[in-house]
Design an enzyme around this catalytic site. Structure first.
Site, PDB file in Angstrom:
ATOM      1  N   ILE A  17      39.033  42.508 -11.896  1.00  0.00           N
ATOM      2  CA  ILE A  17      40.200  41.815 -11.326  1.00  0.00           C
ATOM      3  C   ILE A  17      41.519  42.324 -11.918  1.00  0.00           C
ATOM      4  O   ILE A  17      42.563  42.248 -11.264  1.00  0.00           O
ATOM      5  CB  ILE A  17      40.060  40.286 -11.495  1.00  0.00           C
ATOM      6  N   GLY A  38      35.657  37.029 -21.875  1.00  0.00           N
ATOM      7  CA  GLY A  38      35.459  37.118 -20.431  1.00  0.00           C
ATOM      8  C   GLY A  38      36.678  37.641 -19.694  1.00  0.00           C
ATOM      9  O   GLY A  38      37.423  38.481 -20.196  1.00  0.00           O
ATOM     10  N   VAL A  39      36.888  37.079 -18.522  1.00  0.00           N
ATOM     11  CA  VAL A  39      37.979  37.559 -17.678  1.00  0.00           C
ATOM     12  C   VAL A  39      39.331  37.235 -18.316  1.00  0.00           C
ATOM     13  O   VAL A  39      40.302  37.999 -18.165  1.00  0.00           O
ATOM     14  CB  VAL A  39      37.825  36.994 -16.243  1.00  0.00           C
ATOM     15  N   ASP A  40      39.412  36.144 -19.040  1.00  0.00           N
ATOM     16  CA  ASP A  40      40.642  35.735 -19.728  1.00  0.00           C
ATOM     17  C   ASP A  40      41.084  36.827 -20.717  1.00  0.00           C
ATOM     18  O   ASP A  40      42.240  37.285 -20.712  1.00  0.00           O
ATOM     19  CB  ASP A  40      40.357  34.412 -20.459  1.00  0.00           C
ATOM     20  N   SER A 123      34.544  29.539 -13.898  1.00  0.00           N
ATOM     21  CA  SER A 123      33.564  28.653 -14.575  1.00  0.00           C
ATOM     22  C   SER A 123      32.124  29.163 -14.606  1.00  0.00           C
ATOM     23  O   SER A 123      31.257  28.496 -15.178  1.00  0.00           O
ATOM     24  CB  SER A 123      33.562  27.225 -13.982  1.00  0.00           C
ATOM     25  N   THR A 124      31.840  30.304 -13.982  1.00  0.00           N
ATOM     26  CA  THR A 124      30.422  30.724 -13.917  1.00  0.00           C
ATOM     27  C   THR A 124      30.017  31.669 -15.050  1.00  0.00           C
ATOM     28  O   THR A 124      28.899  32.159 -15.076  1.00  0.00           O
ATOM     29  CB  THR A 124      30.075  31.390 -12.574  1.00  0.00           C
ATOM     30  N   VAL A 126      31.056  31.846 -19.326  1.00  0.00           N
ATOM     31  CA  VAL A 126      30.822  31.035 -20.522  1.00  0.00           C
ATOM     32  C   VAL A 126      30.719  29.537 -20.179  1.00  0.00           C
ATOM     33  O   VAL A 126      29.984  28.791 -20.828  1.00  0.00           O
ATOM     34  CB  VAL A 126      31.958  31.276 -21.545  1.00  0.00           C
TER      35      VAL A 126
END
Ligand code: ADP
Length: 178
Positions: A17, A38-40, A123-124, A126
């Site tokens: 992303i 993660g994505v964060d 939310s999918t 961690v």
């Protein structure tokens, strides 16, 4: 996979992303807007310290809602930080909170006159939400929104694995048939 609903293209792809060139990308943030894995983590790494600085000024965001900041060094102009729920057992209002995170993001995009927005699968990771159930909430919320709001031209989901992409594709096919 790509479909058009009224004025809006809904597209599902596999990828990263942080490389997206849309007006906004959505971060799967935590309520402290404190960054993480993660994505964060990927978004803050790619976008640079300006994004964290803006998050610190805002201070936090309740679960089920979203806030908007600069996109820093990203190609996207803005990051919308959406806070999805941690999944417990499905009986703690998880569906409503997840839907709220998507809806708040879409509303922020429209409020800021943006035309294109890209979501990860909030939310999918961690936070442990089952992917199939999350895909139903994510896509259902987007479809409900774009049926009554014509302002967005593109809503994309960037999934991080082939298996997640497949789940989202199956769900979208089912939702547009029914
Ligand atoms: P959460 O805490 O909301 O569960 P995560 O970041 O742990 O958030 O996971 C959310 C989803 O984002 C997962 O499906 C994960 O595989 C995916 N993801 C991680 N990095 C990226 C990335 N660079 N681009 C798109 N999706 C990503």
């Amino acid at each position: 996979m790509e479909i058009v609903v009224k004025n809006t293209t809904v597209s599902l792809v596999k990828g990263d992303i942080t490389l997206e060139q849309t007006d906004a990308i959505v971060n799967a943030a935590n309520s402290g807007l404190a960054g993480g894995g993660g994505v964060d983590g990927a978004i803050h790494r790619a976008g640079g310290p300006q994004i964290m600085e803006a998050c610190r000024k805002i201070g936090g965001c309740p679960t089920g809602s979203a806030v908007i900041t600069t996109g820093g060094n990203l190609k996207a102009r803005f990051v919308i930080h959406a806070v999805g729920p941690v999944y417990h057992d499905g009986r703690h209002g998880e569906d409503k909170l997840l839907s709220g995170a998507y809806k708040a993001s879409l509303e922020l995009a429209v409020k800021h006159n943006l035309k294109s927005i890209v979501f990860p699968s909030i939310s999918t990771g961690v936070y442990g939400y089952p992917v199939k159930q999350a895909s139903e909430i994510a896509l259902g919320t987007v479809l409900d929104f774009i049926k009554i709001n014509n302002a967005l031209s593109l809503v994309r989901f960037v999934l991080f694995s082939d298996s997640d992409l497949k789940v989202y594709e199956k769900t979208l096919e089912r939702l547009i048939q029914g």
